[in-house]
Design an enzyme around this catalytic site. Structure first.
Site, PDB file in Angstrom:
ATOM      1  N   CYS A 123       0.850  -1.180   0.000  1.00 13.57           N
ATOM      2  CA  CYS A 123       0.000   0.000   0.000  1.00 13.57           C
ATOM      3  C   CYS A 123       0.901   1.251   0.000  1.00 13.57           C
ATOM      4  O   CYS A 123       1.760   1.372  -0.863  1.00 13.57           O
ATOM      5  CB  CYS A 123      -0.949  -0.070   1.198  1.00 13.57           C
ATOM      6  SG  CYS A 123      -2.154   1.248   1.330  1.00 13.57           S
ATOM      7  N   ASP A 183      -7.413  -2.720  -9.232  1.00 16.63           N
ATOM      8  CA  ASP A 183      -7.037  -1.607  -8.371  1.00 16.63           C
ATOM      9  C   ASP A 183      -7.237  -0.284  -9.111  1.00 16.63           C
ATOM     10  O   ASP A 183      -7.117  -0.217 -10.333  1.00 16.63           O
ATOM     11  CB  ASP A 183      -5.558  -1.758  -7.959  1.00 16.63           C
ATOM     12  CG  ASP A 183      -5.229  -1.034  -6.663  1.00 16.63           C
ATOM     13  OD1 ASP A 183      -6.019  -0.156  -6.238  1.00 16.63           O
ATOM     14  OD2 ASP A 183      -4.162  -1.341  -6.087  1.00 16.63           O
ATOM     15  N   HIS A 215      -6.748  -3.814  -4.788  1.00 15.34           N
ATOM     16  CA  HIS A 215      -5.787  -3.357  -3.801  1.00 15.34           C
ATOM     17  C   HIS A 215      -5.771  -4.323  -2.613  1.00 15.34           C
ATOM     18  O   HIS A 215      -6.775  -4.946  -2.279  1.00 15.34           O
ATOM     19  CB  HIS A 215      -6.179  -1.953  -3.324  1.00 15.34           C
ATOM     20  CG  HIS A 215      -5.060  -1.178  -2.719  1.00 15.34           C
ATOM     21  ND1 HIS A 215      -4.015  -0.678  -3.467  1.00 15.34           N
ATOM     22  CD2 HIS A 215      -4.808  -0.831  -1.438  1.00 15.34           C
ATOM     23  CE1 HIS A 215      -3.181  -0.038  -2.669  1.00 15.34           C
ATOM     24  NE2 HIS A 215      -3.631  -0.118  -1.436  1.00 15.34           N
TER      25      HIS A 215
END
Length: 264
Positions: A123, A183, A215
């Site tokens: 992330c 994503d 994600h």
């Protein structure tokens, strides 16, 4: 290789000489081996991140994760520390680089170190892994769905963050990138831009995108978890670090044996 390991909370010297909390996991045994700096995701220095640190130790590496929110919220619960850090605009890039450099220096100071250190992030940590590989001395970097390596933060984005396009010419280490096609940050277009830039610059890289994954597909404790993508991603990480973190001290050219990572 034994799968026995030891894990503990320590203090390391971070950016500006600050004392920073960190989580260290090491396999038993004294054979020379590489090290891995784990950069935690935006939710913080949490249980899931520490499990990843221990996983790298089980794979045969000395592994460490600095608590990037330690200055804002020493001793706070991960969610509270993350909220405090977000309210302050996030972790400044220069401080992140200093903390990762301090973590890498700690790994290289261990008697088991073969001198090689990789960095991996998830992330926000994915972007920070690339940033660290551009600005400090590491031997391999892994970006797991890091937003804003390319692309622009949207209007009103709460963190003070820019993309890394201007930093990419300074990338010092081979890069492995793992992304989900579903994503949005990073989107497939952002990944394609990164591929084009790295290819044009002649930077060693491997970028892989997974169908039916968005994600945080590595996060086993979240609905975004995707078994097939995560399993394949771990295999690629294992092979990538085995290639780039084995052997002797890269600064001396010494040829030393190292532990061979087991399957994760």
């Amino acid at each position: 290789m034994s799968d026995s390991l030891r894990a503990t909370t320590i203090r390391i010297t971070g950016d500006g000489g600050d004392e920073v909390e960190a989580y260290l996991a090491r396999p038993d045994g004294d054979s020379p081996r590489g090290g891995v700096v784990v950069i935690h995701h935006m939710p913080g220095y949490d249980r899931a991140t520490k499990e990843i640190v221990r996983r790298f130790a089980e794979m045969g590496y000395d592994a460490i994760c600095p608590n990037l929110y330690w200055r804002e919220a020493p001793g706070a619960a991960p969610d509270d520390a993350a909220a405090t850090a977000r309210a302050a605009g996030g972790v400044p890039d220069a401080r992140l680089v200093g903390d990762v450099a301090g973590a890498a220096a700690h790994l290289r100071s261990l008697p088991t170190s073969n001198g090689r250190v990789g960095v991996i992030g998830y992330c926000s940590g994915g972007r920070q892994s690339v940033l660290a590989a551009c600005r400090t001395d590491v031997d391999a970097a892994v970006d797991c769905y890091g937003a804003f390596v390319t692309g622009e933060p949207p209007e009103g984005f709460p963190l003070r963050v820019t993309n890394l396009v201007d930093d990419l010419p300074s990338l010092r280490a081979p890069l492995l990138g793992l992304f989900g096609v579903e994503d949005r940050t990073p989107s497939p277009e952002h990944v394609a831009e990164l591929e084009e830039i790295l290819t044009r610059l002649g930077k060693p890289h491997e970028l892989h995108s997974y169908q039916d994954a968005g994600h945080a597909f590595f996060a086993t404790d979240r609905p975004s978890y995707r078994v097939a993508a995560a399993n394949d991603g771990w295999e690629r990480i294992r092979d990538f670090f085995a290639t780039h973190l084995s052997g002797g001290d890269p600064s001396t050219g010494a040829d030393q044996p190292s532990a061979t990572p087991e399957g994760a």
